[in-house]
Design an enzyme around this catalytic site. Structure first.
Site, PDB file in Angstrom:
ATOM      1  N   ASN A 129     -15.819  51.470 -35.770  1.00  0.00           N
ATOM      2  CA  ASN A 129     -16.166  51.228 -37.367  1.00  0.00           C
ATOM      3  C   ASN A 129     -15.439  49.906 -37.867  1.00  0.00           C
ATOM      4  OD1 ASN A 129     -15.987  51.348 -40.291  1.00  0.00           O
ATOM      5  ND2 ASN A 129     -17.147  53.240 -40.082  1.00  0.00           N
TER       6      ASN A 129
ATOM      7  N   HIS B  44     -12.983  48.340 -42.402  1.00  0.00           N
ATOM      8  CA  HIS B  44     -11.879  47.901 -43.164  1.00  0.00           C
ATOM      9  C   HIS B  44     -11.438  46.247 -42.855  1.00  0.00           C
ATOM     10  CE1 HIS B  44     -12.041  51.494 -45.362  1.00  0.00           C
ATOM     11  NE2 HIS B  44     -11.981  52.331 -44.133  1.00  0.00           N
TER      12      HIS B  44
ATOM     13  N   ARG C 102      -9.444  39.798 -51.257  1.00  0.00           N
ATOM     14  CA  ARG C 102      -9.144  38.432 -51.311  1.00  0.00           C
ATOM     15  C   ARG C 102     -10.468  37.177 -51.721  1.00  0.00           C
ATOM     16  NH1 ARG C 102      -3.697  36.734 -50.535  1.00  0.00           N
ATOM     17  NH2 ARG C 102      -4.363  34.843 -51.327  1.00  0.00           N
TER      18      ARG C 102
ATOM     19  N   ARG D  14     -22.024  50.377 -48.418  1.00  0.00           N
ATOM     20  CA  ARG D  14     -21.829  51.406 -49.455  1.00  0.00           C
ATOM     21  C   ARG D  14     -22.798  50.698 -50.667  1.00  0.00           C
ATOM     22  NH1 ARG D  14     -17.552  55.372 -48.647  1.00  0.00           N
ATOM     23  NH2 ARG D  14     -18.181  56.192 -50.872  1.00  0.00           N
TER      24      ARG D  14
ATOM     25  N   HIS E 202     -16.934  47.151 -49.182  1.00  0.00           N
ATOM     26  CA  HIS E 202     -16.336  46.331 -48.215  1.00  0.00           C
ATOM     27  C   HIS E 202     -17.578  45.573 -47.160  1.00  0.00           C
ATOM     28  CE1 HIS E 202     -17.481  50.261 -46.394  1.00  0.00           C
ATOM     29  NE2 HIS E 202     -16.256  50.784 -46.596  1.00  0.00           N
TER      30      HIS E 202
ATOM     31  N   GLU F 211     -24.302  52.975 -41.259  1.00  0.00           N
ATOM     32  CA  GLU F 211     -24.041  54.414 -41.948  1.00  0.00           C
ATOM     33  C   GLU F 211     -24.625  53.765 -43.461  1.00  0.00           C
ATOM     34  OE1 GLU F 211     -19.923  55.194 -42.030  1.00  0.00           O
ATOM     35  OE2 GLU F 211     -19.983  55.777 -40.044  1.00  0.00           O
TER      36      GLU F 211
ATOM     37  N   THR G 114     -13.220  57.416 -49.144  1.00  0.00           N
ATOM     38  CA  THR G 114     -14.044  57.471 -48.042  1.00  0.00           C
ATOM     39  C   THR G 114     -15.030  58.729 -47.945  1.00  0.00           C
ATOM     40  OG1 THR G 114     -13.865  57.572 -45.656  1.00  0.00           O
ATOM     41  CG2 THR G 114     -12.073  58.880 -46.648  1.00  0.00           C
TER      42      THR G 114
ATOM     43  N   HIS H  63     -10.934  53.674 -39.280  1.00  0.00           N
ATOM     44  CA  HIS H  63      -9.373  53.320 -39.915  1.00  0.00           C
ATOM     45  C   HIS H  63      -8.308  53.514 -38.831  1.00  0.00           C
ATOM     46  CE1 HIS H  63      -6.229  54.073 -42.778  1.00  0.00           C
ATOM     47  NE2 HIS H  63      -6.988  53.257 -43.757  1.00  0.00           N
TER      48      HIS H  63
HETATM   49  N1  PXP Z   1     -18.545  58.464 -39.364  1.00  0.00           N
HETATM   50  C1  PXP Z   1     -18.708  58.325 -40.309  1.00  0.00           C
HETATM   51  C2  PXP Z   1     -20.132  59.027 -40.869  1.00  0.00           C
HETATM   52  C3  PXP Z   1     -18.018  57.887 -41.538  1.00  0.00           C
HETATM   53  O1  PXP Z   1     -18.507  57.788 -42.853  1.00  0.00           O
HETATM   54  C4  PXP Z   1     -16.750  57.184 -41.285  1.00  0.00           C
HETATM   55  C5  PXP Z   1     -16.021  56.557 -42.231  1.00  0.00           C
HETATM   56  O2  PXP Z   1     -16.785  55.389 -42.627  1.00  0.00           O
HETATM   57  C6  PXP Z   1     -16.420  57.378 -39.734  1.00  0.00           C
HETATM   58  C7  PXP Z   1     -16.975  58.021 -39.120  1.00  0.00           C
HETATM   59  C8  PXP Z   1     -15.015  56.851 -39.520  1.00  0.00           C
HETATM   60  O3  PXP Z   1     -13.838  57.457 -39.994  1.00  0.00           O
HETATM   61  P1  PXP Z   1     -12.695  56.783 -39.811  1.00  0.00           P
HETATM   62  O4  PXP Z   1     -12.555  55.647 -40.590  1.00  0.00           O
HETATM   63  O5  PXP Z   1     -11.746  57.884 -40.563  1.00  0.00           O
HETATM   64  O6  PXP Z   1     -12.095  56.726 -38.644  1.00  0.00           O
END
Ligand code: PXP
Length: 243
Positions: free
Chosen positions: A8, A11, A19, A46, A51, A71, A101, A215
């Site tokens: 993912n 971030h 910025r 989102r 982000h 997602e 989150t 993350h």
């Molecule tokens: N799976 C889902 C459905 C999520 O919403 C997230 C966070 O966006 C993650 C996995 C990944 O979580 P993390 O960033 O804590 O690894």
């Protein structure tokens, strides 16, 4: 059974958005993750666009060598975007504006007809629906009724458990939920809060097909680089599975 890693990259976009710069590039990040063992790239668009931006989905879709797991909340706005972008997978998550989150799984059971309709709409666009749920039989039964092909089990309660007893309790719930969903023919993914310290026990669960991790990988990349942060997590999950 093999196990896959979805990285993912939300971030990376967080860093850019704080910025308002053009860097760091999500395309470059995705390429490095893919070259280092990621089997898919996950992005959460989102509602508040904190982000990932709409433009990122367009930019990335044609550039990914693996697949896109989008997602999103189960809203009409997001469904429209998904139909335009056509990610391979779409993971439906609950969304609250103020949360840091995603805090818990979707309550599929209490909104069955809406969720079924959303899954049907995704399916009609050839997008595989994945429902992000807590490790709870009632929710798995609801997913089966929606005929969604995939669930993602929320591992956040396990990851956040503060003592060994609760960690084991949460792990047991996850193991039972995975077995149950697998027995119903549903593909089982898992994710949230997974780190180099706590992922092995989850990766050992044989019915899990894919782990989505963000993350901790992006944080670790600050020190070791994104390529190593990705490849060491991939190596860890393969090792846990005896592969
Ligand atoms: N799976 C889902 C459905 C999520 O919403 C997230 C966070 O966006 C993650 C996995 C990944 O979580 P993390 O960033 O804590 O690894």
């Amino acid at each position: 059974m093999s196990i896959f890693l979805g990285v993912n990259i939300d971030h990376i976009a967080t860093l850019r958005q704080v910025r308002g710069t053009k860097y760091p590039s999500l395309i470059e990040a995705a390429r490095i993750c893919e070259d280092s063992g990621a089997d898919s790239i996950t992005l959460h668009l989102r509602e508040d666009r904190r982000h990932i931006q709409d433009r990122d989905l367009e930019d990335l879709k044609s550039k990914l060598k693996t697949k896109m797991n989008l997602e999103m909340a189960a809203t009409d706005e997001m469904l429209k975007i998904a139909s335009e972008i056509s990610p391979e997978d779409c993971c439906l998550v609950p969304e609250k504006r103020q949360e840091l989150t995603t805090e818990g799984g979707l309550d599929v059971a209490s909104q069955l007809s809406r969720m079924k309709d959303v899954c049907d709409q995704l399916q009609s666009n050839s997008i595989k629906a994945s429902l992000f749920i807590d490790a709870d039989r009632r929710q798995i039964d609801a997913v089966a009724e929606c005929q969604a092909p995939i669930i993602e089990i929320h591992t956040g309660h396990y990851a956040n458990a503060t003592n060994q007893k609760n960690t084991e309790l949460e792990l047991k719930k996850i193991i039972e939920a995975c077995e149950y969903a697998h027995s119903l023919g549903i593909q089982v993914n898992a994710g949230h809060g997974l780190t180099l310290e706590n992922t092995s026990a989850i990766a050992k669960i044989d019915s899990i097909v894919e782990l989505n991790i963000g993350h901790s990988i992006i944080s670790r990349a600050l020190f070791v680089g994104l390529a190593l942060a990705t490849s060491e997590m991939k190596a860890l999950i393969l090792k846990a599975r005896g592969l």
